[in-house]
Design an enzyme around this catalytic site. Structure first.
Site, PDB file in Angstrom:
ATOM      1  N   GLU A   6      -6.182  -2.756  53.393  1.00  0.00           N
ATOM      2  CA  GLU A   6      -5.149  -3.682  53.803  1.00  0.00           C
ATOM      3  C   GLU A   6      -3.912  -3.105  54.748  1.00  0.00           C
ATOM      4  OE1 GLU A   6      -5.919  -6.608  49.824  1.00  0.00           O
ATOM      5  OE2 GLU A   6      -3.853  -5.911  50.321  1.00  0.00           O
ATOM      6  N   GLY A  12      -1.115  -2.772  53.952  1.00  0.00           N
ATOM      7  CA  GLY A  12      -0.299  -1.749  53.125  1.00  0.00           C
ATOM      8  C   GLY A  12      -0.800  -0.941  52.248  1.00  0.00           C
ATOM      9  N   ASN A  66     -19.654   5.379  47.199  1.00  0.00           N
ATOM     10  CA  ASN A  66     -20.302   6.757  46.926  1.00  0.00           C
ATOM     11  C   ASN A  66     -21.376   6.527  48.135  1.00  0.00           C
ATOM     12  OD1 ASN A  66     -18.733   7.730  44.879  1.00  0.00           O
ATOM     13  ND2 ASN A  66     -19.842   6.391  43.220  1.00  0.00           N
ATOM     14  N   GLU A 101     -14.051   5.286  54.574  1.00  0.00           N
ATOM     15  CA  GLU A 101     -14.795   5.584  53.477  1.00  0.00           C
ATOM     16  C   GLU A 101     -13.932   6.387  52.621  1.00  0.00           C
ATOM     17  OE1 GLU A 101     -16.695   3.202  53.693  1.00  0.00           O
ATOM     18  OE2 GLU A 101     -18.755   3.531  54.778  1.00  0.00           O
ATOM     19  N   ARG A 122      -9.489  16.541  40.888  1.00  0.00           N
ATOM     20  CA  ARG A 122      -9.228  15.944  39.719  1.00  0.00           C
ATOM     21  C   ARG A 122     -10.529  16.142  38.697  1.00  0.00           C
ATOM     22  NH1 ARG A 122      -9.510  10.527  41.207  1.00  0.00           N
ATOM     23  NH2 ARG A 122      -7.399  10.758  41.890  1.00  0.00           N
TER      24      ARG A 122
END
Length: 414
Positions: free
Chosen positions: A161, A163, A273, A397, A409
Site C-alpha cells: 500500500e 503507506g 516464499n 517480494e 531473526r
C-alpha cells in the site's frame, strides 16, 4: 552498430540462442562451469530446453520492442501457458502442471534469458494461482484456476500500500463484513499487471491491528467500486503495466475469501516464499544472458590492436561474474528444494537465496554493461535492458533489507 529496437532484439536473441544451444556441457557457446543444466534430472533438462527454446524464439526477438513501446505481451504469454507455464506448480486437476519448486526455478531462469520483465510478471501470476489452488476451497479452485492456468485470464498480487511496503502487517485497506458481503475500501500500490489483469488477490483488514487482523479476498475486474490509478512510468519492467488498485465501497462476496478470516497474512507470506525463489530465478536468467553477452563482446571487440578478451583484468572480471552466477544458482536451487520438501528452514533459505541472488545478479549484469564500455549504455545493446529489468528484484517480494532482517531473526532466535 545499427540502432533501433530491432537490432536490440537481435542481440538479445543471440544471447538466448547461445544459451539454448549450449545447455549441455561442452557444446559451443557455453562453458561447462556455468552450464545451467548441470545437476538436473533428464526430465528437468527437457523442461529447461522447452523454456530456453521458447525464450529464444518467442521472447528475445521482441523484448526490446516490448520495453520501448510498453507492450504487455498477452498472446506470447498465452503461448507459454500452452506449454504448461501458466500454473507451473499448481495441481493438475485444475489445469496446472503439478511441477516442483525446483522445476519452476529452472523454467523461470530459462524464460528470463528471453525477457526478464515478462517472465517476472509470469512468476507473480503463477504465485497468485498457487495461492488460490492451495488455500481456496474446491469451488474457488475450479472457478478461478483453469482460466488462470491457461492464461485466458491473468492475476495480480495486491499486498503493498502507499503507506505500508516493508511493514506489510500495518496495511490499512479495510473489508467490513455485512451479511454475505465484504465492503472493501482502500488502495494498493505498485501492482504488477494492475488494470490489465482480470483477478486480484487482495490482502485486507477484517479485524484488529497487526497480522492476525488480515484476510485474503479474490476480486474480479469489473467489480463495482474497483478502479485503477495511472500507469506508472518505470526504469525497467516495461513489458508489464504497474498501477495503483483502488477500492471504493467495493462489494465482494464472502465466498471469495481464501481461507479463514485472519489467515490472510500467513497466506501472503507463504505465497512470497515461493515468489522470492521465482524472482531470484528471473535474476539468474538475466545474469546468465549477460555473461554470454559479455563473453561475446570481449571476444569480438578490439582495443589497442587486440581483442578485449586478451586483457587479464577483464578476464578476471568475467571469472568473478561466472563464479557469482554459479554460487547464486546453487543457493536458489537449494532453497527451492527446501520449500518443496516443507523443511523448517525453508522460509529463511528462500530469504537468503533472494537476497544473495538478486544482489549478485545485478552486479553481474552491471559489470557486463561496464565491459561493453560506451556501447553498453546504448539502447541498441540488450545488456542495458537486463540491468534495468533486474534492478527492481532487490526491492520487490520483500526488500533485501527485509531479507536480512528475516535471516538475522532466525539466527538470533536460536
Amino acid at each position: 552498430a545499427p540502432s533501433g529496437p530491432g537490432n536490440r532484439g537481435a542481440m538479445a536473441w543471440r544471447a538466448a540462442r547461445l544459451l539454448r544451444r549450449g545447455s549441455a556441457a561442452g557444446r559451443r557457446g557455453i562453458a561447462a562451469c556455468i552450464d545451467p543444466s548441470v545437476g538436473l534430472t533428464e526430465e528437468q533438462k527437457e523442461f529447461q530446453k522447452v523454456a530456453l527454446d521458447f525464450a529464444a524464439k518467442e521472447m528475445a526477438p521482441h523484448m526490446a520492442e516490448w520495453d520501448e513501446k510498453e507492450i504487455f505481451p498477452v498472446e506470447t504469454m498465452r503461448k507459454a501457458a500452452q506449454l504448461g507455464f501458466g500454473g507451473i506448480y499448481v495441481k493438475p486437476d485444475v489445469g496446472g502442471s503439478g511441477l516442483s519448486r525446483l522445476d519452476t526455478s529452472v523454467i523461470f531462469e530459462a524464460l528470463s534469458t528471453g525477457c526478464t520483465s515478462t517472465t517476472a510478471y509470469m512468476s507473480i501470476h503463477n504465485m497468485c494461482v498457487w495461492m488460490i489452488d492451495t488455500f481456496g476451497n474446491e469451488e474457488q479452485r475450479r472457478r478461478f484456476c483453469p482460466s488462470l492456468c491457461s492464461m485466458e485470464k491473468f492475476a495480480s498480487y495486491c499486498l503493498t500500500e502507499p503507506g505500508s511496503g516493508s511493514d506489510a502487517a500495518s496495511l490499512l485497506t479495510s473489508a467490513q463484513r455485512t451479511g454475505d458481503t465484504y465492503v472493501l475500501n482502500g488502495s494498493k500500490a505498485f501492482i504488477s499487471g494492475g488494470g490489465d489483469t482480470d483477478v486480484y488477490v487482495v490482502m485486507c483488514r477484517t479485524g484488529g491491528p497487526g497480522p492476525k487482523g488480515i484476510s485474503c479476498l479474490v476480486l474480479e475486474k469489473g467489480t463495482p467500486g474497483l478502479s485503477f490509478g495511472k500507469k506508472e512510468r518505470k526504469v525497467g519492467w516495461n513489458s508489464q503495466p504497474t498501477r495503483a488498485v483502488i477500492f471504493e465501497d467495493c462489494a465482494v462476496p464472502v465466498g471469495n475469501r481464501l481461507g479463514a478470516e485472519g489467515q490472510g497474512f500467513s497466506i501472503a507470506m507463504k505465497g512470497l516464499n515461493g515468489g522470492r525463489i521465482n524472482i531470484a530465478s528471473c535474476s539468474l536468467g538475466a545474469a546468465h544472458a549477460c555473461v554470454l553477452l559479455a563473453q561475446e563482446h570481449l571476444t569480438v571487440r578490439k582495443q589497442f590492436g587486440e581483442p578485449l578478451a586478451n586483457n587479464q583484468y577483464l578476464q578476471f572480471g568475467l571469472a568473478e561474474m561466472a563464479t557469482r552466477l554459479v554460487a547464486a544458482r546453487l543457493m536458489v536451487r537449494n532453497a527451492a528444494r527446501a520449500l518443496q520438501e516443507g523443511r523448517e528452514d525453508a522460509a529463511v533459505l528462500c530469504s537468503m537465496a533472494k537476497l544473495f541472488a538478486t544482489d549478485e545478479c545485478f552486479v553481474i549484469c552491471n559489470q557486463a554493461l561496464q565491459m561493453h564500455g560506451g556501447y553498453g549504455y546504448l539502447k541498441d545493446y540488450a545488456v542495458q535492458q537486463f540491468v534495468r529489468d533486474v534492478r527492481v528484484h532487490q526491492i520487490l517480494e520483500g526488500t533485501n533489507e527485509v531479507m536480512r532482517m528475516i535471516v538475522a531473526r532466525n539466527l538470533l532466535q536460536g
